[in-house]
Design a protein around this motif. Structure first.
Motif, PDB file in Angstrom:
ATOM      1  N   THR A  45       0.819  -1.207   0.000  1.00 26.69           N
ATOM      2  CA  THR A  45       0.000   0.000   0.000  1.00 26.69           C
ATOM      3  C   THR A  45       0.854   1.259   0.000  1.00 26.69           C
ATOM      4  OG1 THR A  45      -1.826  -1.092   1.148  1.00 26.69           O
ATOM      5  CG2 THR A  45      -1.738   1.299   1.320  1.00 26.69           C
ATOM      6  N   LEU A  46       1.922   1.255   0.792  1.00 23.51           N
ATOM      7  CA  LEU A  46       2.744   2.450   0.951  1.00 23.51           C
ATOM      8  C   LEU A  46       3.942   2.494   0.004  1.00 23.51           C
ATOM      9  CD1 LEU A  46       2.633   2.687   4.839  1.00 23.51           C
ATOM     10  CD2 LEU A  46       1.228   3.917   3.177  1.00 23.51           C
ATOM     11  N   GLY A  47       4.136   1.437  -0.774  1.00 20.00           N
ATOM     12  CA  GLY A  47       5.226   1.426  -1.748  1.00 20.00           C
ATOM     13  C   GLY A  47       6.601   1.448  -1.117  1.00 20.00           C
ATOM     14  N   THR A  48       6.795   0.649  -0.084  1.00 17.57           N
ATOM     15  CA  THR A  48       8.093   0.596   0.579  1.00 17.57           C
ATOM     16  C   THR A  48       8.410  -0.853   0.949  1.00 17.57           C
ATOM     17  OG1 THR A  48       9.457   1.642   2.301  1.00 17.57           O
ATOM     18  CG2 THR A  48       7.205   1.038   2.917  1.00 17.57           C
ATOM     19  N   ALA A  49       9.613  -1.101   1.397  1.00 19.90           N
ATOM     20  CA  ALA A  49      10.071  -2.458   1.710  1.00 19.90           C
ATOM     21  C   ALA A  49       9.436  -2.981   2.999  1.00 19.90           C
ATOM     22  CB  ALA A  49      11.591  -2.476   1.849  1.00 19.90           C
ATOM     23  N   LYS A  50       9.225  -4.297   3.047  1.00 17.20           N
ATOM     24  CA  LYS A  50       8.639  -4.932   4.233  1.00 17.20           C
ATOM     25  C   LYS A  50       9.509  -4.711   5.476  1.00 17.20           C
ATOM     26  CE  LYS A  50       7.925  -9.019   2.300  1.00 17.20           C
ATOM     27  NZ  LYS A  50       7.503 -10.421   2.127  1.00 17.20           N
ATOM     28  N   GLY A  51      10.819  -4.757   5.307  1.00 15.72           N
ATOM     29  CA  GLY A  51      11.709  -4.530   6.451  1.00 15.72           C
ATOM     30  C   GLY A  51      11.562  -3.125   7.020  1.00 15.72           C
ATOM     31  N   ASN A  52      11.369  -2.169   6.144  1.00 16.30           N
ATOM     32  CA  ASN A  52      11.155  -0.781   6.559  1.00 16.30           C
ATOM     33  C   ASN A  52       9.856  -0.658   7.353  1.00 16.30           C
ATOM     34  OD1 ASN A  52      11.860   1.938   6.621  1.00 16.30           O
ATOM     35  ND2 ASN A  52      10.882   2.392   4.668  1.00 16.30           N
ATOM     36  N   VAL A  53       8.791  -1.277   6.840  1.00 14.63           N
ATOM     37  CA  VAL A  53       7.498  -1.266   7.523  1.00 14.63           C
ATOM     38  C   VAL A  53       7.614  -1.953   8.876  1.00 14.63           C
ATOM     39  CG1 VAL A  53       5.130  -2.153   7.459  1.00 14.63           C
ATOM     40  CG2 VAL A  53       6.109  -1.079   5.429  1.00 14.63           C
ATOM     41  N   ALA A  54       8.278  -3.104   8.917  1.00 15.73           N
ATOM     42  CA  ALA A  54       8.422  -3.857  10.165  1.00 15.73           C
ATOM     43  C   ALA A  54       9.145  -3.029  11.229  1.00 15.73           C
ATOM     44  CB  ALA A  54       9.163  -5.163   9.915  1.00 15.73           C
ATOM     45  N   HIS A  55      10.205  -2.346  10.825  1.00 11.59           N
ATOM     46  CA  HIS A  55      10.956  -1.503  11.767  1.00 11.59           C
ATOM     47  C   HIS A  55      10.065  -0.412  12.350  1.00 11.59           C
ATOM     48  CE1 HIS A  55      13.877   1.197  13.525  1.00 11.59           C
ATOM     49  NE2 HIS A  55      13.385   2.156  12.760  1.00 11.59           N
ATOM     50  N   HIS A  56       9.375   0.312  11.482  1.00 10.14           N
ATOM     51  CA  HIS A  56       8.561   1.443  11.939  1.00 10.14           C
ATOM     52  C   HIS A  56       7.338   0.974  12.733  1.00 10.14           C
ATOM     53  CE1 HIS A  56      10.966   4.603  10.224  1.00 10.14           C
ATOM     54  NE2 HIS A  56      11.025   3.935   9.078  1.00 10.14           N
ATOM     55  N   LEU A  57       6.770  -0.176  12.374  1.00 13.64           N
ATOM     56  CA  LEU A  57       5.678  -0.737  13.177  1.00 13.64           C
ATOM     57  C   LEU A  57       6.168  -1.095  14.575  1.00 13.64           C
ATOM     58  CD1 LEU A  57       3.638  -3.107  10.835  1.00 13.64           C
ATOM     59  CD2 LEU A  57       2.819  -1.049  11.985  1.00 13.64           C
ATOM     60  N   GLY A  58       7.397  -1.596  14.672  1.00 13.85           N
ATOM     61  CA  GLY A  58       7.967  -1.921  15.975  1.00 13.85           C
ATOM     62  C   GLY A  58       8.072  -0.698  16.869  1.00 13.85           C
ATOM     63  N   VAL A  59       8.484   0.425  16.286  1.00 16.82           N
ATOM     64  CA  VAL A  59       8.579   1.671  17.054  1.00 16.82           C
ATOM     65  C   VAL A  59       7.189   2.101  17.522  1.00 16.82           C
ATOM     66  CG1 VAL A  59       9.193   4.121  16.934  1.00 16.82           C
ATOM     67  CG2 VAL A  59      10.692   2.414  15.881  1.00 16.82           C
ATOM     68  N   LEU A  60       6.203   2.038  16.622  1.00 19.06           N
ATOM     69  CA  LEU A  60       4.830   2.414  16.985  1.00 19.06           C
ATOM     70  C   LEU A  60       4.242   1.457  18.024  1.00 19.06           C
ATOM     71  CD1 LEU A  60       3.475   3.362  13.457  1.00 19.06           C
ATOM     72  CD2 LEU A  60       3.878   4.936  15.370  1.00 19.06           C
ATOM     73  N   ARG A  61       4.594   0.196  17.915  1.00 16.39           N
ATOM     74  CA  ARG A  61       4.080  -0.795  18.878  1.00 16.39           C
ATOM     75  C   ARG A  61       4.666  -0.546  20.268  1.00 16.39           C
ATOM     76  NH1 ARG A  61       4.202  -7.368  18.008  1.00 16.39           N
ATOM     77  NH2 ARG A  61       2.906  -7.844  19.809  1.00 16.39           N
ATOM     78  N   GLU A  62       5.961  -0.249  20.335  1.00 16.87           N
ATOM     79  CA  GLU A  62       6.597   0.055  21.623  1.00 16.87           C
ATOM     80  C   GLU A  62       5.972   1.286  22.268  1.00 16.87           C
ATOM     81  OE1 GLU A  62      10.862   0.264  21.413  1.00 16.87           O
ATOM     82  OE2 GLU A  62      10.965  -1.662  20.364  1.00 16.87           O
ATOM     83  N   ALA A  63       5.511   2.233  21.451  1.00 14.74           N
ATOM     84  CA  ALA A  63       4.872   3.449  21.959  1.00 14.74           C
ATOM     85  C   ALA A  63       3.379   3.239  22.224  1.00 14.74           C
ATOM     86  CB  ALA A  63       5.076   4.595  20.966  1.00 14.74           C
ATOM     87  N   ARG A  64       2.917   2.002  22.042  1.00 13.08           N
ATOM     88  CA  ARG A  64       1.517   1.615  22.274  1.00 13.08           C
ATOM     89  C   ARG A  64       0.536   2.380  21.378  1.00 13.08           C
ATOM     90  NH1 ARG A  64       3.860   1.443  27.472  1.00 13.08           N
ATOM     91  NH2 ARG A  64       3.867  -0.656  28.321  1.00 13.08           N
ATOM     92  N   MET A  65       0.957   2.600  20.142  1.00 10.58           N
ATOM     93  CA  MET A  65       0.094   3.289  19.184  1.00 10.58           C
ATOM     94  C   MET A  65      -0.511   2.322  18.176  1.00 10.58           C
ATOM     95  SD  MET A  65       2.473   6.628  18.833  1.00 10.58           S
ATOM     96  CE  MET A  65       1.269   7.728  18.158  1.00 10.58           C
ATOM     97  N   VAL A  66       0.091   1.137  18.026  1.00 13.09           N
ATOM     98  CA  VAL A  66      -0.471   0.048  17.225  1.00 13.09           C
ATOM     99  C   VAL A  66      -0.319  -1.234  18.039  1.00 13.09           C
ATOM    100  CG1 VAL A  66       0.078   1.120  14.992  1.00 13.09           C
ATOM    101  CG2 VAL A  66       1.647  -0.556  15.976  1.00 13.09           C
TER     102      VAL A  66
END
Length: 172
Positions: A45-66
């Protein structure tokens, strides 16, 4: 997948503000606002690499936003579905001011990759404080009253802003 999103999340911790320091993280939050998605779906959907998405999701998850809302077994692995923790994010204090620029960068990236011709209008005009407050209230109500059409419909972004630009010194 159950709809267990909170109505509003107060963004107030340094961890949360740091998590919002990258435009892709805002775009991930935009994409996860209505339905859960996997890393692969978000990358496409966002036109970027899965590893990039995984990294940024991890940051959002640690911040309890996802959070992970569902897991499925696929071809010997586990697929995780992520979802935003709240429908609305409310920014408090000075950290909210700093995040506006990053949020607008994320919106600009969304507009650049949007399908069709997105509507973007910018108008400057003189308003009394009362007119500005009434306009802000009406726009807030208009957006708040919108009802989601459901999972079968296309996702649309809505950006609304009423602001007062820095005023140049007026001659007396």
């Amino acid at each position: 997948m159950a709809d267990d999103m909170e109505e509003q999340l107060e963004i107030s911790t340094s961890e949360q503000f740091k998590a919002l320091g990258h435009p892709l993280r805002h775009r991930l939050l935009f994409a996860l606002g209505q339905e859960a998605a996997t890393i692969s779906q978000l990358a496409a959907t966002l036109g970027t690499a899965k590893g990039n998405v995984a990294h940024h999701l991890g940051v959002l998850r640690e911040a309890r936003m996802v959070r992970v809302v569902e897991t499925r077994q696929v071809r010997g692995g586990t697929e995780q579905y992520y979802r935003r923790t709240a429908r609305q994010l409310h920014f408090s204090g000075e950290g909210g001011r700093a995040n506006r620029v990053v949020t607008l960068q994320a919106v600009a990236a969304e507009l650049e990759s949007a399908e069709g011709q997105p509507l973007l209008k910018l108008r400057n005009l003189r308003l009394t404080e009362r007119q500005a407050e009434e306009l802000q209230d009406r726009l807030t109500q208009l957006v708040s009253d919108l009802t989601d059409a459901g999972p079968g419909e296309a996702r649309h972004g809505v950006v609304v802003s009423v602001y007062r630009p820095r005023q140049a010194n007026q001659p007396s």
